[in-house]
Design a protein around this motif. Structure first.
Motif, PDB file in Angstrom:
ATOM      1  N   TYR A   5      32.677 -46.171  36.204  1.00  0.00           N
ATOM      2  CA  TYR A   5      33.097 -45.972  37.589  1.00  0.00           C
ATOM      3  C   TYR A   5      31.858 -45.676  38.426  1.00  0.00           C
ATOM      4  CZ  TYR A   5      32.676 -40.883  37.096  1.00  0.00           C
ATOM      5  OH  TYR A   5      32.198 -39.618  36.906  1.00  0.00           O
ATOM      6  N   CYS A   6      31.992 -45.878  39.727  1.00  0.00           N
ATOM      7  CA  CYS A   6      30.880 -45.638  40.645  1.00  0.00           C
ATOM      8  C   CYS A   6      30.885 -44.170  41.047  1.00  0.00           C
ATOM      9  CB  CYS A   6      31.015 -46.525  41.883  1.00  0.00           C
ATOM     10  SG  CYS A   6      29.719 -46.231  43.112  1.00  0.00           S
ATOM     11  N   SER A   7      29.790 -43.482  40.803  1.00  0.00           N
ATOM     12  CA  SER A   7      29.721 -42.060  41.165  1.00  0.00           C
ATOM     13  C   SER A   7      29.490 -41.879  42.666  1.00  0.00           C
ATOM     14  CB  SER A   7      28.652 -41.335  40.360  1.00  0.00           C
ATOM     15  OG  SER A   7      27.389 -41.894  40.603  1.00  0.00           O
ATOM     16  N   ASN A   8      29.131 -42.932  43.356  1.00  0.00           N
ATOM     17  CA  ASN A   8      28.917 -42.869  44.798  1.00  0.00           C
ATOM     18  C   ASN A   8      30.243 -42.975  45.559  1.00  0.00           C
ATOM     19  OD1 ASN A   8      27.179 -42.787  47.135  1.00  0.00           O
ATOM     20  ND2 ASN A   8      27.630 -44.964  47.404  1.00  0.00           N
ATOM     21  N   CYS A   9      31.000 -44.058  45.348  1.00  0.00           N
ATOM     22  CA  CYS A   9      32.256 -44.258  46.083  1.00  0.00           C
ATOM     23  C   CYS A   9      33.486 -43.896  45.258  1.00  0.00           C
ATOM     24  CB  CYS A   9      32.363 -45.693  46.590  1.00  0.00           C
ATOM     25  SG  CYS A   9      32.669 -46.942  45.313  1.00  0.00           S
ATOM     26  N   LYS A  10      33.304 -43.565  43.978  1.00  0.00           N
ATOM     27  CA  LYS A  10      34.370 -43.176  43.045  1.00  0.00           C
ATOM     28  C   LYS A  10      35.326 -44.313  42.700  1.00  0.00           C
ATOM     29  CE  LYS A  10      33.017 -38.898  42.844  1.00  0.00           C
ATOM     30  NZ  LYS A  10      32.038 -38.576  41.877  1.00  0.00           N
ATOM     31  N   LYS A  11      34.940 -45.551  42.959  1.00  0.00           N
ATOM     32  CA  LYS A  11      35.766 -46.693  42.599  1.00  0.00           C
ATOM     33  C   LYS A  11      35.958 -46.711  41.086  1.00  0.00           C
ATOM     34  CE  LYS A  11      38.044 -50.420  43.430  1.00  0.00           C
ATOM     35  NZ  LYS A  11      39.368 -50.307  43.974  1.00  0.00           N
ATOM     36  N   ASN A  12      37.186 -46.841  40.631  1.00  0.00           N
ATOM     37  CA  ASN A  12      37.597 -46.881  39.221  1.00  0.00           C
ATOM     38  C   ASN A  12      37.515 -45.526  38.519  1.00  0.00           C
ATOM     39  OD1 ASN A  12      38.302 -49.604  39.269  1.00  0.00           O
ATOM     40  ND2 ASN A  12      36.210 -50.231  38.809  1.00  0.00           N
ATOM     41  N   PHE A  13      37.290 -44.448  39.252  1.00  0.00           N
ATOM     42  CA  PHE A  13      37.238 -43.106  38.661  1.00  0.00           C
ATOM     43  C   PHE A  13      38.559 -42.775  37.968  1.00  0.00           C
ATOM     44  CE2 PHE A  13      38.017 -38.554  38.801  1.00  0.00           C
ATOM     45  CZ  PHE A  13      36.842 -38.028  38.283  1.00  0.00           C
ATOM     46  N   ASP A  14      39.670 -42.912  38.708  1.00  0.00           N
ATOM     47  CA  ASP A  14      40.974 -42.587  38.132  1.00  0.00           C
ATOM     48  C   ASP A  14      41.313 -43.495  36.957  1.00  0.00           C
ATOM     49  OD1 ASP A  14      41.448 -40.466  39.845  1.00  0.00           O
ATOM     50  OD2 ASP A  14      42.579 -41.672  41.286  1.00  0.00           O
ATOM     51  N   LEU A  15      41.024 -44.771  37.095  1.00  0.00           N
ATOM     52  CA  LEU A  15      41.318 -45.719  36.030  1.00  0.00           C
ATOM     53  C   LEU A  15      40.529 -45.386  34.762  1.00  0.00           C
ATOM     54  CD1 LEU A  15      42.876 -48.279  35.276  1.00  0.00           C
ATOM     55  CD2 LEU A  15      40.926 -49.592  36.106  1.00  0.00           C
ATOM     56  N   ALA A  16      39.261 -45.066  34.903  1.00  0.00           N
ATOM     57  CA  ALA A  16      38.432 -44.721  33.745  1.00  0.00           C
ATOM     58  C   ALA A  16      38.967 -43.476  33.040  1.00  0.00           C
ATOM     59  CB  ALA A  16      36.983 -44.504  34.175  1.00  0.00           C
ATOM     60  N   HIS A  17      39.293 -42.444  33.798  1.00  0.00           N
ATOM     61  CA  HIS A  17      39.794 -41.211  33.191  1.00  0.00           C
ATOM     62  C   HIS A  17      41.200 -41.379  32.614  1.00  0.00           C
ATOM     63  CE1 HIS A  17      36.297 -39.492  35.190  1.00  0.00           C
ATOM     64  NE2 HIS A  17      36.376 -38.571  34.246  1.00  0.00           N
ATOM     65  N   LYS A  18      41.986 -42.232  33.223  1.00  0.00           N
ATOM     66  CA  LYS A  18      43.308 -42.545  32.687  1.00  0.00           C
ATOM     67  C   LYS A  18      43.166 -43.186  31.305  1.00  0.00           C
ATOM     68  CE  LYS A  18      47.336 -45.258  34.140  1.00  0.00           C
ATOM     69  NZ  LYS A  18      47.819 -46.106  35.241  1.00  0.00           N
ATOM     70  N   HIS A  19      42.254 -44.142  31.187  1.00  0.00           N
ATOM     71  CA  HIS A  19      42.046 -44.819  29.904  1.00  0.00           C
ATOM     72  C   HIS A  19      41.427 -43.896  28.860  1.00  0.00           C
ATOM     73  CE1 HIS A  19      43.443 -48.795  30.892  1.00  0.00           C
ATOM     74  NE2 HIS A  19      42.777 -48.752  32.038  1.00  0.00           N
ATOM     75  N   ILE A  20      40.589 -42.981  29.286  1.00  0.00           N
ATOM     76  CA  ILE A  20      40.019 -41.996  28.349  1.00  0.00           C
ATOM     77  C   ILE A  20      41.141 -41.174  27.707  1.00  0.00           C
ATOM     78  CG2 ILE A  20      38.641 -39.866  28.236  1.00  0.00           C
ATOM     79  CD1 ILE A  20      36.815 -42.232  28.408  1.00  0.00           C
ATOM     80  N   ALA A  21      42.097 -40.719  28.523  1.00  0.00           N
ATOM     81  CA  ALA A  21      43.220 -39.916  28.015  1.00  0.00           C
ATOM     82  C   ALA A  21      44.101 -40.742  27.084  1.00  0.00           C
ATOM     83  CB  ALA A  21      44.031 -39.362  29.177  1.00  0.00           C
ATOM     84  N   ILE A  22      44.393 -41.983  27.463  1.00  0.00           N
ATOM     85  CA  ILE A  22      45.229 -42.842  26.623  1.00  0.00           C
ATOM     86  C   ILE A  22      44.530 -43.146  25.302  1.00  0.00           C
ATOM     87  CG2 ILE A  22      46.203 -45.172  26.436  1.00  0.00           C
ATOM     88  CD1 ILE A  22      46.942 -44.918  29.445  1.00  0.00           C
ATOM     89  N   ASP A  23      43.235 -43.396  25.329  1.00  0.00           N
ATOM     90  CA  ASP A  23      42.480 -43.639  24.092  1.00  0.00           C
ATOM     91  C   ASP A  23      42.517 -42.424  23.169  1.00  0.00           C
ATOM     92  OD1 ASP A  23      41.877 -46.167  24.999  1.00  0.00           O
ATOM     93  OD2 ASP A  23      39.718 -45.834  25.159  1.00  0.00           O
TER      94      ASP A  23
END
Length: 122
Positions: A24-42
């Protein structure tokens, strides 16, 4: 590598319990939620795989549900995994989890799929 949205080079790379990398982009936070969602599911799927590999049960009831900002894995009515999960749980997530859980059970040859109930709740 640059962010497709803000063109920043400040990308964060997260490694999940299944050794998948999410970005995810740490500047605009694009894909932040998606990345963390997948981390939890994994993490949930890794726990399930460990249980399947060590279980001596003949039949299983596998439930995945959300409760109070968490995602839960319940096996034979026993809560075996819980982690923060403050994300939308979409129909495609339910479909994905049902299919991947079914495949994990099938890959573990000691289980007869007809004796395994898989319940994924939105």
């Amino acid at each position: 590598m640059n962010c497709n949205y803000c063109k920043s080079t400040k990308l964060e790379y997260l490694l999940s319990d299944t050794n998948s990398t999410y970005t995810y982009c740490s500047n605009c936070k694009k894909n932040f939620d998606l990345a963390h969602k997948h981390i939890a599911i994994d993490a949930l799927l890794k726990k399930l795989l460990n249980i399947l590999n060590t279980s001596n049960e003949r039949s299983l009831k596998i439930e995945v549900t959300q409760e109070n900002g968490s995602i839960l894995l319940i096996i034979n009515n026993i809560r075996v995994f819980k982690t923060d999960f403050k994300y939308d749980f979409l129909k495609k997530d339910v479909y994905y989890l049902e299919n991947i859980i079914s495949e994990l059970v099938q890959d573990s040859y000691k289980f007869n799929l007809s004796k395994v109930d898989i319940i994924v709740s939105e």
